[in-house]
Design an enzyme around this catalytic site. Sequence first.
Site, PDB file in Angstrom:
ATOM      1  N   SER A   1       0.809  -1.229   0.000  1.00  0.00           N
ATOM      2  CA  SER A   1       0.000   0.000   0.000  1.00  0.00           C
ATOM      3  C   SER A   1       0.837   1.272   0.000  1.00  0.00           C
ATOM      4  O   SER A   1       0.261   2.365  -0.026  1.00  0.00           O
ATOM      5  CB  SER A   1      -0.921  -0.003   1.224  1.00  0.00           C
ATOM      6  OG  SER A   1      -1.851  -1.055   1.115  1.00  0.00           O
TER       7      SER A   1
ATOM      8  N   HIS B   1     -14.495  -0.155   5.742  1.00  0.00           N
ATOM      9  CA  HIS B   1     -14.272   1.187   6.273  1.00  0.00           C
ATOM     10  C   HIS B   1     -15.509   2.058   6.182  1.00  0.00           C
ATOM     11  O   HIS B   1     -15.518   3.188   6.676  1.00  0.00           O
ATOM     12  CB  HIS B   1     -13.143   1.882   5.498  1.00  0.00           C
ATOM     13  CG  HIS B   1     -11.782   1.305   5.748  1.00  0.00           C
ATOM     14  ND1 HIS B   1     -11.251   0.272   5.002  1.00  0.00           N
ATOM     15  CD2 HIS B   1     -10.846   1.606   6.685  1.00  0.00           C
ATOM     16  CE1 HIS B   1     -10.034  -0.020   5.445  1.00  0.00           C
ATOM     17  NE2 HIS B   1      -9.771   0.761   6.470  1.00  0.00           N
TER      18      HIS B   1
ATOM     19  N   CYS C   1      -7.530   2.131   2.653  1.00  0.00           N
ATOM     20  CA  CYS C   1      -8.673   1.328   2.215  1.00  0.00           C
ATOM     21  C   CYS C   1      -8.405   0.732   0.836  1.00  0.00           C
ATOM     22  O   CYS C   1      -8.222   1.459  -0.147  1.00  0.00           O
ATOM     23  CB  CYS C   1      -9.923   2.206   2.178  1.00  0.00           C
ATOM     24  SG  CYS C   1     -11.374   1.322   1.573  1.00  0.00           S
TER      25      CYS C   1
END
Length: 658
Positions: A326, A368, A381
Site C-alpha cells: 500500500s 471502512h 482502504c
Amino acid sequence: MKRTRIITEQSLAFTFSRRAFFLGGAQAAVGTLLAGRLAWLSIAQNERYTSLSESNRVQLTLVPPRRGWIIDRNGRPIAINRTTFRVDIIPNQLKNAEAVLGQLRDILALTADDLDRIRTDLAKARGYQPVPVAENIDYERFAAVSVRQPGLPGVKPASGYGRYYPAGAAMAHVTGYVGTASAADYDKSRDPLLITPGFKIGKEGLEKTMDLWLRGKPGAMRSEVTAHGKVVRELTTSPEVPGNALQLTIDAGLQRYTAARLGPESASAVMVDVKTGGILAMASMPAYDPNSFSDGISHFEWDLLSNDDHLPLTNKVMQGLYPPGSTVKPMVALALLEAGVDPHQSVNCTGRYRLGSSYFHCWRHGGHGPVDMHRAIASSCDVYFYTMARLIGIDRIAAMARKLGLGERFDLPMPSQRYGTVPDTEWKARRYKGARWTTADTLNATIGQGYMLSNPLQLAIMAARIASGTALVPRLIVNKNHGPQGGSLGIAPGHLDIVREAMSGVINGPFGTGFSGRLNIDDLLMAGKTGTAQVRRITMAMRRAGNFGTHGVPWKYRDHGLFVAFAPVHDPRYAVSVVIEHGMHGASGAPIARDMITYLYNRKLAESRLALLEQGWGGTIEQRMERKAYAWARRDEQPAAGTDPPPPPTGEEGSDPE
C-alpha cells in the site's frame, strides 16, 4: 718392381711451408671469428647485456600506494588506512625451506593449512616474486621475526598499510571491502602491482566501483643485491602517489544509527535529502564486518554468513525487490487526480470488492464504510482503490509510477543493482508472449501486489518526489560538477498538496495506520504511508482459517512490512523508506523512520530510545554478531542432560547474559 719415393731437402721444405700456411690460415680464421663475436657482444649487444647485468645486480620492488580515504559528508572517516605488518618469503633467497618454515611456524603460530598453502605458493613462485607467509600480524610477532631475520635467509618482514572500516557492519553495504587480486584480475591487465604482496583491490561496494579513483600509483624501491640476493644497499626510492579521497553524501552518524535501529530484523532503510538528492543513510541488516574480508575472511566466518537466512551478504537496499504494497496508494491517488477523479468522491467499503465471481478483500474485513481519497489513503482502504483504479486503467497508473521513480535505474556507483517492475498492458504482452492485461491485474497493481516490484531506494525516491514535486535523482558522491536537482514533475501542485495532507493523516490523523510514527518533537510532523505485502497467495480456506502472513506462520511466509515517509510535512527536507522482511505489517517500519528523523532533530532522544531497545535485543550490532558466531560454533554440540548450556559471551565484563 717397387718404386722408391725420393725425398729431397727441397721437397721437405715445400711440405713444411704448405702445412704452415694452412695452419696459419686456420688460426687467422679462428682469431677473426673470435674478434667478430667479441665485437658483436660488446658493441651490438651492449645495451641488452648491460640491462641484464643491471637486473642481476639491482632489485626493483614496487611500493603499494596508500588507498584514498572514504569520508562522509562532514569529512568524518568511513574507510581509512592503518599500519599493518606482514612476513613474506623471497624464493630465490630461501635456503633449507623446511627449517625456515619450522621456525616461522613457531614464531607466527602457523597452522598446517597455512604451511601447505605456503609450500604450494613456493612451488609456483618465480624469481624474486615474494610469497606471503602471514598478513596483519601484531607488532610483537613482526619484531620477533625481524630480530631473527639473519638466521632466516629469504624471509622478509615488512610493514605497509591495510584498509580499516571504523563503523564495521553498519557501513558494510556502502563501502564494500578490498581483497587480494585474483588470477583473473591479473590476467586482465598484467599489472605487476596486482601481484605485489600487501596490495589489494576493491572487491565489493564503492571499493569496487571506485577502485581506480581510490587506488593511487605505486612507488618503486631499487636495491643493490648480491648474486645470492642479499641486499647490499638501497639505491633510490620513488614515492607512491596515494589514492584520491572519496566524499560521500552519507552522514556517518545517521548511517550507524540507522543500521543499529533496524535491530535483529532482516531489513533495510534509506533516507534521502529532498533538497539535494543526497543519500544520507542506506543501511541493510544484518551485514558482515568488512574488516574480516579486508584481513582475509576465515572459512568459519564465511560459512556463518552464507548460511544465515537473513542474507547478511546481500545489500537489500539495491538488490532486494519487494511488492511495494500500500505504499503506492499515494502514487495511485496522484494518477487518479491527474486523470480528473474528484478527491471528494466517496466509495462505500464493505470489506470486499466483487469482480465477476471473485472477491478482492480489504485489509479491514468489516470494511471502512464511506471513504473519500483523503481517508482512503490515511486508513489504507483497498476497496476505494479497487474501485477507482478501474476508472482510469493500469497504463495511467504505471505512467505515474515511473514518473515517481519506480522501476527506474539510477546512475549510482554501486554494483549489482536490481530495478524491479512497473507492469502495464504492453509489459505483460511482451513478458508473457501476447498475454492480455486483465482487470484483476489492475486491482492487484493498485495495492502494490501482483507483478509490481521495487527496491527500497526507489520507494524512498518516490516519497522524495511526492514531497518535493521535482524529478529528484539520488546521489551518493559529493561532486561539484553535479548540476541543480531535478525539474518539475509536471504534476499540479494542488494535487500534490492533497496527497501530502492525506499522508500526514496516516500518522497524525484519527484514521491513520501509522500513528506509531508520530514524532512528538514540538510541532514537527511527519507524513507517511504504511504497506503490507503478501509473500504468498492466500486461499479462501486460509482466509477463513485466519491463516494470514502474521504470527503463527513460519517466518518466511509472513508478510513484508514497508513504510515510506517525509518530514517536515510542510517544506519537506527528508524522505525515508523502511522495509522489514516478513515484518508482518507496514506499521512496524514507522517507529524506525520516526527515530531516523528524530536523530536529525533531537539526537539525545533518538539515542536513548535505541539504548533501551538494544537491551532487549541482546546488545549492540557487534555484540549480537558475537553471540551469533558463538552459537554457530557450537551448533553441533548437544547439551548434557540435566545441565544448562554455558552463557554466551556478552562482550562486556560483568554484564548479564541474554
